[in-house]
Structure formats: structure tokens, C-alpha cells
Design an enzyme around this catalytic site. Structure first.
Site, PDB file in Angstrom:
ATOM      1  N   HIS A  83       0.829  -1.211   0.000  1.00 21.90           N
ATOM      2  CA  HIS A  83       0.000   0.000   0.000  1.00 21.90           C
ATOM      3  C   HIS A  83       0.865   1.263   0.000  1.00 21.90           C
ATOM      4  O   HIS A  83       0.554   2.231  -0.685  1.00 21.90           O
ATOM      5  CB  HIS A  83      -0.942   0.008   1.209  1.00 21.90           C
ATOM      6  CG  HIS A  83      -2.225  -0.734   0.978  1.00 21.90           C
ATOM      7  ND1 HIS A  83      -2.296  -2.106   0.985  1.00 21.90           N
ATOM      8  CD2 HIS A  83      -3.486  -0.295   0.709  1.00 21.90           C
ATOM      9  CE1 HIS A  83      -3.546  -2.473   0.752  1.00 21.90           C
ATOM     10  NE2 HIS A  83      -4.294  -1.406   0.570  1.00 21.90           N
ATOM     11  N   LYS A 114      -9.802  -8.503   7.944  1.00 22.05           N
ATOM     12  CA  LYS A 114     -10.480  -8.801   9.197  1.00 22.05           C
ATOM     13  C   LYS A 114     -10.373  -7.584  10.089  1.00 22.05           C
ATOM     14  O   LYS A 114      -9.401  -6.831  10.030  1.00 22.05           O
ATOM     15  CB  LYS A 114      -9.859 -10.022   9.872  1.00 22.05           C
ATOM     16  CG  LYS A 114      -8.408  -9.810  10.285  1.00 22.05           C
ATOM     17  CD  LYS A 114      -7.888 -10.894  11.187  1.00 22.05           C
ATOM     18  CE  LYS A 114      -6.392 -10.853  11.340  1.00 22.05           C
ATOM     19  NZ  LYS A 114      -5.908 -10.417  12.640  1.00 22.05           N
TER      20      LYS A 114
HETATM   21  S1  SF4 Z   1      -5.289 -16.201  13.690  1.00 18.78           S
HETATM   22 FE1  SF4 Z   1      -3.757 -15.148  14.961  1.00 18.78          FE
HETATM   23  S2  SF4 Z   1      -1.867 -15.252  13.812  1.00 18.78           S
HETATM   24 FE2  SF4 Z   1      -3.546 -15.659  12.400  1.00 18.78          FE
HETATM   25  S3  SF4 Z   1      -4.096 -13.666  11.523  1.00 18.78           S
HETATM   26 FE3  SF4 Z   1      -5.398 -13.996  13.299  1.00 18.78          FE
HETATM   27  S4  SF4 Z   1      -4.319 -12.946  14.968  1.00 18.78           S
HETATM   28 FE4  SF4 Z   1      -2.829 -13.270  13.324  1.00 18.78          FE
END
Ligand code: SF4
Lengths: 253, 182
Positions: free
Chosen positions: B36, B101
Site C-alpha cells: 500500500h 479482518k
Molecule cells: S489467527 Fe492469529 S496469527 Fe492468524 S491472523 Fe489472526 S491474529 Fe494473526
């Protein structure tokens, strides 16, 4: 962690949340079957060594040996190389070294190595505060809840929550990390801390964040509290979060 | 579950509502923090990005290396909030979808509604399952960034959840409100 996920699947009230936990369970099964990582962020290699005082290490440097192990392990295991050499210039070291190593001398003639490959996402939402002693247990709770509130769904809940209380500024942070290395859900042997763990777990799960932050009851699978003596003027508290993709191994040699 | 394909159009995006589960197929491009930052440098120099932005979908992911004979290693989302400072500039130039996320800043949410775009969450940490939906991959820019290089991915039925729709909905806020006990 797998058992904790299964229990969370039963306890979750939100149908969306249950669906997410099932997806995580299927992911773990698939990762096992194909021998690939559950999460692409295979972390920074956090290595905690308990070195028996009667052990004598010969034939080389312990720290370099650990780095070499990390280098080979991340290469041969097809794990992601997630370390930059300089925090500001940010060039990838290409082999996931250096490891983050902490050695403590303990009684005995054994060498115990704990490995906690830790993702960046859950590390980023971790916090530390130097409270006033007058803030007491209420202050500790408030700070822990605030930390979870800020983390929200960002670091892949359901979480394991490591809390350090006491010690110094730096020891306290390490306590929180070491709390993550305890077997998931095993209470602190000290009764007042075990009670605090339960109360914190309930309060965290009342935040409503839920699996992946889509709303639900299972925001944390367990809270582990560790404590140390501290200065008469101090009440340090640190919160180190781990996502559901907690990976931890210990070996004794 | 609704099936959608890239490039995303206004027509598709209008149908999506916060909380919907969808299966996405087609081309998506990977980009994380470092990529980015390079995009912004390219804009400053008046250059084009390594891929066409019009209707494009960016997946915030730094995949694990592929085992021999595999297309890609585990490939789940990274935290989107770190890209917030860069996102409005991309939305203004035609970006239609993002996959990651965690929640977005208010500025990004406003830019999403203004650009008629959509922000999806993929299940964080379900990286082995998500990798199964990736059929083809090719590094198209910045190979020196390692896991942060820009890749073109061809995906089939990638399972996603709509977080921010064009109507101003936000799944993280709504979900929490529903289950919080104060
Ligand atoms: S599961 Fe844990 S290690 Fe994997 S992206 Fe999510 S926070 Fe990061």
C-alpha cells in the site's frame, strides 16, 4: 486449544458465532491433514529457555543455535518469513530470524525450551499500564476490559488472554506472555488470582464481541493471570492477547 | 449463499447487505502495508498501479509459502485497520472491494459508502480452508517484499462475510450491540 474450541462451540449463543467456530474447527482438521499451518501468520519465534544451573553448554553459542533452528524450521516447514531487520527501514530478513529469546536460570540439570510462534495481529492489540496501587483489583479489571474493547474483532477472537500483574515495567509484559504458555484454562494455583481469572473471563464475554467480532458470547476461551512482587509505589498490569491460533510447544533436553 | 464474481459492479454491490455470507470467484489482488505504501508513491509520481483498480478487489493477505505441488500456502486475512490510512485514495480511484479482518476507521467507512464499495471479512485464522479456494497465483509486483509482494489470485467460491455495505451498515458494531450485556 482444540478442546477449548469444542467447548466454545457448545456454549456460543450466536448462530453466526457457532458457524465461525465450526469453520475454525474444520480449518484445524484440514491443516492437520495437509500438514500446513492453521494460519498464514506463523509468527515471530518467541523462545523462552529455562536453563538448569547445572547444565553446561558446549560446542557453540546457544542463541545462534536457536536462530539456526528457526531458520531451518521456517524454511523446511514452508512457514512465512515475517521479520523485518529494522523496525523503521523494514526490510524482511528472509528467514524469520532473529528469534526473540529469553533465558532464565532455574535449579536443576535440564534445559527446557518453550516455543510460542506469535502472530503480529494479536501482538498489536496488547497493552501495558502502570496503575496506581489505589486502583487495585478494580483498576486491573478496568484496564483488561478496555484492552479487549479496543481489540474488538481485530485479532481473531476467540482469544486467550494473558495478564501480568506486578513486577517491573518489563517483567510485567513478560509475565503476560508467559501466561499464554500455560495449559489453556488451567487456573492459577493462587486462589485470589484464580477467582480474578474467572471474573475477568465472564466480564470479557459480556462485551458481546464474539467469534471474529461478529457478535456473540465466546470472546475469550480463557484468562490466565500471572503475578510477581512489585514496588510499594507500583501496580503494573500488562495484557498480551493470543488469537485462537495459539501454537505452543515445550521440550526438555 | 450468494455467489458473486469480480470485477465488482454497482449492480452486485447494491445487492449486498451487512451480515450476508457470500462466495466470491474471479481475480483478486493481494496487498498489505508495504505494498500500500508503494501504491501511494506510485500515485504521487503519477504512475499506474500494477493492476487495474476499476472494480478491483484487494485481499489483505501475506500468504505462507506453497509446499511443493501446491498453488499457495495458508492464506487468511490480516488486520485491515492498518491499511485505513491508504484506503480512501484507492476507493476514489475505482477500488470496489476489500477483504480482511477487523473494523475500519470512520473515514474508510464513509469512503466505502461514497464509492459504493464493500468491505468483506474472511475468517481470520481459517487460513488453510481459505487457501483451498485459491486456484492460481502469480506475483505481479514488488517480489522483494517477500510475503508482502502483490499477487494476482484466481479464487473460486471464497467464503466471505459482508461487514460494511454501501448503506452504512457495520457488522462489528451491530453484532456486539446484540450480544453485549452491560
Ligand atoms: S489467527 Fe492469529 S496469527 Fe492468524 S491472523 Fe489472526 S491474529 Fe494473526
Amino acid at each position: 486449544m482444540e478442546e477449548a474450541l469444542a467447548r466454545a462451540r457448545e456454549a456460543e449463543e450466536s448462530p453466526v458465532g457457532r458457524g465461525i467456530i465450526e469453520e475454525l474447527q474444520a480449518n484445524v482438521a484440514l491443516a492437520k491433514e495437509e500438514a500446513i499451518p492453521v494460519c498464514q501468520d506463523t509468527g515471530m519465534a518467541i523462545v523462552y529457555v529455562e536453563l538448569g544451573q547445572d547444565v553446561h553448554i558446549t560446542g557453540g553459542n546457544l542463541y545462534l543455535a536457536i536462530d539456526e533452528g528457526v531458520r531451518q524450521g521456517y524454511e523446511q516447514g514452508y512457514l512465512r518469513k515475517s521479520i523485518v531487520a529494522d523496525p523503521l527501514r523494514r526490510e524482511n530478513t528472509g528467514d524469520n530470524t532473529p528469534a526473540f529469546i529469553r533465558v532464565q536460570v532455574v535449579p536443576g540439570d535440564k534445559l527446557r525450551i518453550h516455543l510460542l510462534p506469535k502472530g503480529g495481529g494479536s501482538e498489536n492489540v496488547s497493552r501495558l499500564a502502570m496503575l496506581k496501587p489505589a486502583q487495585g483489583v478494580a483498576g486491573v479489571k478496568k484496564f483488561v476490559l478496555e484492552t479487549l474493547d479496543l481489540a474488538g474483532g481485530n485479532a481473531c477472537p476467540p482469544y486467550l488472554v494473558g495478564v501480568g500483574i506486578g513486577g517491573t515495567f518489563d517483567e510485567c509484559a513478560f509475565l503476560a506472555k508467559r501466561a499464554l504458555m500455560r495449559e489453556v484454562g488451567r487456573p492459577n494455583p493462587q486462589e485470589h488470582l484464580a477467582r480474578l481469572e474467572e471474573e475477568l473471563l465472564e466480564a470479557i464475554n459480556d462485551l458481546g464481541i464474539g467469534p471474529q467480532g461478529f457478535g456473540g458470547r465466546q470472546t475469550a476461551l480463557a484468562v490466565h493471570v500471572e503475578s510477581l512482587p512489585t514496588h510499594i509505589a507500583c501496580l503494573p498490569v500488562a495484557v498480551n492477547l493470543s488469537c485462537h491460533a495459539l501454537r505452543h510447544r515445550s521440550r526438555e533436553v | 449463499m450468494l455467489k458473486i464474481t469480480t470485477p465488482l459492479t454497482d449492480e452486485t454491490v447494491c445487492k449486498l447487505r451487512t451480515g450476508d455470507r457470500v462466495l466470491l470467484s474471479g481475480t483478486v489482488y493481494t496487498a498489505r502495508d508495504a505494498a500500500h505504501a508503494r501504491f501511494m508513491e506510485a500515485f504521487e509520481r503519477g504512475e499506474d498501479l500494477p493492476f487495474p483498480l476499476e472494480g478491483a478487489v484487494i485481499y489483505y493477505v501475506g500468504p505462507a509459502p506453497a509446499k511443493p505441488g501446491r498453488v499457495i500456502g495458508s492464506a487468511g486475512p490480516t488486520t485491515s485497520g492498518r491499511m485505513d490510512v491508504y484506503t480512501p485514495a484507492l476507493l476514489e480511484r475505482g477500488l470496489k472491494g476489500m477483504i480482511g479482518k477487523g473494523s475500519r476507521s470512520r473515514q474508510v467507512r464513509e469512503a466505502i459508502t461514497a464509492a459504493k464499495a464493500v468491505y468483506f471479512a474472511a475468517t481470520g485464522g481459517a487460513a488453510a480452508l481459505l487457501a483451498k479456494c485459491i486456484m492460481e497465483t502469480e506475483i505481479i509486483a514488488y517480489p522483494e517484499l517477500g510475503p508482502e509482494a502483490v499477487r494476482r489470485l484466481e479464487v473460486r467460491d471464497l467464503p466471505l462475510t459482508v461487514v460494511n455495505d454501501i448503506y452504512g451498515g457495520d457488522l462489528y458494531e451491530e453484532g456486539r450491540k446484540r450480544y453485549a450485556r452491560l
